[in-house]
Enzyme design. Structure first.
Site, PDB file in Angstrom:
ATOM      1  N   MET A  17      32.243  39.563  43.557  1.00  0.00           N
ATOM      2  CA  MET A  17      33.072  39.758  44.743  1.00  0.00           C
ATOM      3  C   MET A  17      32.743  41.049  45.485  1.00  0.00           C
ATOM      4  O   MET A  17      32.775  41.093  46.710  1.00  0.00           O
ATOM      5  CB  MET A  17      34.544  39.819  44.321  1.00  0.00           C
ATOM      6  N   ASP A  62      29.857  55.105  37.471  1.00  0.00           N
ATOM      7  CA  ASP A  62      30.673  54.582  36.371  1.00  0.00           C
ATOM      8  C   ASP A  62      32.098  54.995  36.713  1.00  0.00           C
ATOM      9  O   ASP A  62      32.417  56.197  36.742  1.00  0.00           O
ATOM     10  CB  ASP A  62      30.223  55.203  35.038  1.00  0.00           C
ATOM     11  N   ASN A  89      37.132  47.789  43.113  1.00  0.00           N
ATOM     12  CA  ASN A  89      36.849  46.406  42.726  1.00  0.00           C
ATOM     13  C   ASN A  89      36.262  46.278  41.319  1.00  0.00           C
ATOM     14  O   ASN A  89      36.405  45.239  40.678  1.00  0.00           O
ATOM     15  CB  ASN A  89      35.876  45.813  43.754  1.00  0.00           C
ATOM     16  N   TYR A 155      43.531  43.159  29.720  1.00  0.00           N
ATOM     17  CA  TYR A 155      43.234  42.728  31.106  1.00  0.00           C
ATOM     18  C   TYR A 155      44.532  42.649  31.898  1.00  0.00           C
ATOM     19  O   TYR A 155      44.644  43.189  32.998  1.00  0.00           O
ATOM     20  CB  TYR A 155      42.527  41.370  31.105  1.00  0.00           C
ATOM     21  N   LYS A 159      45.761  45.109  35.029  1.00  0.00           N
ATOM     22  CA  LYS A 159      45.998  44.571  36.371  1.00  0.00           C
ATOM     23  C   LYS A 159      47.437  44.843  36.819  1.00  0.00           C
ATOM     24  O   LYS A 159      47.695  45.048  38.007  1.00  0.00           O
ATOM     25  CB  LYS A 159      45.679  43.076  36.397  1.00  0.00           C
ATOM     26  N   THR A 193      33.248  35.020  35.616  1.00  0.00           N
ATOM     27  CA  THR A 193      33.873  33.794  35.117  1.00  0.00           C
ATOM     28  C   THR A 193      32.853  32.735  34.688  1.00  0.00           C
ATOM     29  O   THR A 193      33.238  31.610  34.343  1.00  0.00           O
ATOM     30  CB  THR A 193      34.798  33.182  36.198  1.00  0.00           C
TER      31      THR A 193
END
Ligand SMILES: NC(=O)c1ccc[n+]([C@@H]2O[C@H](COP(=O)([O-])OP(=O)(O)OC[C@H]3O[C@@H](n4cnc5c(N)ncnc54)[C@H](O)[C@@H]3O)[C@@H](O)[C@H]2O)c1
Length: 241
Positions: A17, A62, A89, A155, A159, A193
């Site tokens: 993305m 990084d 991102n 994860y 988020k 993914t």
């Protein structure tokens, strides 16, 4: 040109993305700085943007390293004169249950996805102030809003952290014209993914949970990022009080 004259720094811009967002922002007139740990892929993405007529430069970044962020922001100002847009991102995925997650797994994901967003914002804000304002766009996830059974605790926690860090940033800097918003994509076709989509059971499980009936494409998210980066969203800021 929806972001003409603006300078944008995108973390994790080498592929997925981030690379698509960088390409779209460049096509719409922004000068872009791509930061990533994947140097060769990042250089290639920059070359692709330049070949399409855009202005772009790659920096090794990084996101867990504060000195790398300082170098990236300094590059934006020295090469292009300012910094107006930060897209936080960069990310890595993780899978597993709470009891099977190691402290090392937890720390790695939280470092990249939560601390990395904090460090990027902390470093970019003074440059945005010098530029007279800016827009911080934090890529969270649908998994920063709801729990699921096939992700990982680190994860989802990272988020969720990004979601509220965004709100804190938005309210702290609104008066200075620095906006902050989080984006919460669903399942998108990217290298991240790939493994999950290659597993037929996981592929169909995920697909069955998507009301629109298809996986998203990176461009679906990039158009949202473009809007938040542009002045079209001048009154869109993720603060509430
Ligand atoms: N793909 C999805 O379905 C999906 C859904 C919701 C949210 N997201 C989020 O969107 C963002 C982009 O994901 P993607 O699907 O394009 O993944 P991707 O794996 O294709 O790209 C992620 C990029 O981040 C970079 N990166 C990883 N660690 C880094 C570090 N320490 N410093 C700098 N760069 C680093 C990688 O090298 C890579 O270029 C991530 O934050 C991800 O969590 C993805």
């Amino acid at each position: 040109m929806r972001v003409a004259g603006k300078i944008a720094l995108i973390s994790g811009g080498a592929r997925g993305m981030g690379a698509v967002e960088a390409g779209l922002l460049a096509r719409e007139g922004a000068k872009v700085i791509l930061g990533d740990v994947l140097d060769a892929a990042g250089q290639q993405t920059v070359a692709d943007i330049q070949a399409a007529g855009g202005a772009a430069v790659f920096v090794h970044l990084d996101v867990t390293n504060e000195a790398d962020w300082q170098q990236a922001v300094a590059t934006a100002e020295s090469r292009f004169g300012a910094l107006h847009i930060l897209v936080n991102n960069a990310g890595v995925s993780g899978h597993g249950t709470v009891e099977h997650t190691t402290v090392a797994d937890w720390d790695r994901v939280m470092d990249i996805k939560a601390k990395g967003v904090f460090l990027g914002s902390k470093t970019a804000i003074p440059a945005m102030r010098r530029a007279g304002g800016g827009s911080i766009i934090n890529i969270s996830s649908q998994l920063g809003l709801v729990g699921v059974d096939n992700s990982s605790p680190q994860y989802q926690a990272s988020k969720g952290a990004v979601r509220l860090l965004t709100k804190a940033t938005a309210i702290q800097y609104a008066a200075e014209g620095i906006r902050a918003n989080s984006v919460h994509p669903g399942s998108i076709v990217t290298p991240m993914t790939e493994g999950r989509r290659a597993d037929p059971a996981l592929y169909h499980l995920t697909l069955g949970r998507i009301p629109l009936g298809r996986y998203g494409e990176s461009m679906d998210v990039a158009y949202g990022v473009l809007y938040l980066a542009s002045d079209e969203s001048a009154y869109v800021n993720d603060c509430w009080h």
